[in-house]
Write a protein that holds these residues in place. Structure first.
Motif, short mmCIF file in Angstrom:
data_model
loop_
_atom_site.label_atom_id
_atom_site.label_comp_id
_atom_site.label_asym_id
_atom_site.label_seq_id
_atom_site.Cartn_x
_atom_site.Cartn_y
_atom_site.Cartn_z
N SER A 50 -36.12 -62.09 22.02
CA SER A 50 -36.55 -63.49 22.10
C SER A 50 -35.87 -64.35 20.81
O SER A 50 -36.29 -65.59 20.92
N HIS A 123 -34.72 -69.58 18.35
CA HIS A 123 -35.14 -69.00 19.45
C HIS A 123 -34.50 -68.95 20.69
O HIS A 123 -33.99 -70.10 21.22
N ASN A 127 -41.14 -69.21 22.04
CA ASN A 127 -41.99 -68.55 21.10
C ASN A 127 -43.24 -69.30 20.43
O ASN A 127 -43.55 -69.00 19.30
N LYS A 130 -46.27 -67.54 19.66
CA LYS A 130 -46.21 -66.70 18.54
C LYS A 130 -45.95 -67.00 16.98
O LYS A 130 -46.45 -66.75 16.17
#
Length: 222
Positions: A50, A123, A127, A130
């Motif tokens: 990712s 990215h 994300n 996260k």
């Protein structure tokens, strides 16, 4: 607007639109790094699912070392954005206990000595869950088409399924980050010739040029 030309595993280019209103200090920092040639010649060595990271090392360890000692001033203003697909942000430095947590993932630690100064993350997927709230603040966005192009870049860090069918997977071939830091591209060219390389990064439009690129409606043409 900054263009990064690549060759090797992926031949082409991708454009980053730096947005000063999102993260003023980070946007200025990225512009300065590009103008100094910091990313020229760098291999795309950290492409993991990712995310893609740049500024992980310097192609020639004898140059640009002073950049690693610099730090970005903490952002206080601006309009923060989420870490969604296509956005670009500097990787922040992390405390030692957090670095240990990332080490458990069997990946080069996100919070190494380069964090917060030269290392940026692109990215490749959303994300936000996260990284939002973890000190990672986007300063730019990939131009249309750039995201799909970078997803095709060869990744030496890509996961392959284990032969026993367990589904846990392992890395096809590890990049020795210790050798990267001391040998730079000499090591990578010998061991990973299929890697994509940033041939050059250039500024193709400044904020001032963007501001005056269009004539206001009704204004006289000159």
């Amino acid at each position: 607007k900054l263009e990064l030309e690549t060759a090797g595993g992926y031949n082409g280019s991708f454009v980053v639109h730096a947005q000063k209103e999102w993260a003023p200090f980070a946007a200025d920092r990225f512009l300065a790094l590009v103008r100094s040639g910091h990313y020229d010649g760098e291999k795309l060595i950290l492409v993991a699912g990712s995310e893609l990271q740049l500024g992980v090392y310097t192609p020639d360890p004898t140059t640009q070392q002073r950049r690693i000692l610099e730090r970005i001033k903490p952002e206080e203003g601006g309009s923060p954005r989420s870490n969604t697909a296509g956005r670009v942000a500097f990787v922040p430095e992390l405390p030692a206990e957090k670095i240990k947590d990332y080490a458990k993932l069997d990946l080069p630690t996100i919070g190494n000595q380069n964090g917060g100064n030269t290392r940026i993350m692109v990215h490749l997927a959303d994300n936000a869950a996260k990284y939002d709230g973890a000190g990672m603040r986007p300063f730019g966005q990939l131009e249309f088409g750039g995201l799909a192009a970078l997803r095709r870049a060869h990744s030496p860090m890509a996961m392959v399924e284990d032969a026993d069918g367990s589904g846990e997977g392992s890395f096809a071939k590890r990049v020795d980050m210790a050798r990267v830091s001391t040998e730079g591209n000499a090591y990578l060219d010998a061991e990973f010739p299929e890697l994509s390389t940033i041939v050059r990064a250039t500024v193709i439009e400044t904020w001032r040029e963007r501001k005056y690129a269009y004539t206001a409606p009704g204004a006289a043409q000159r």
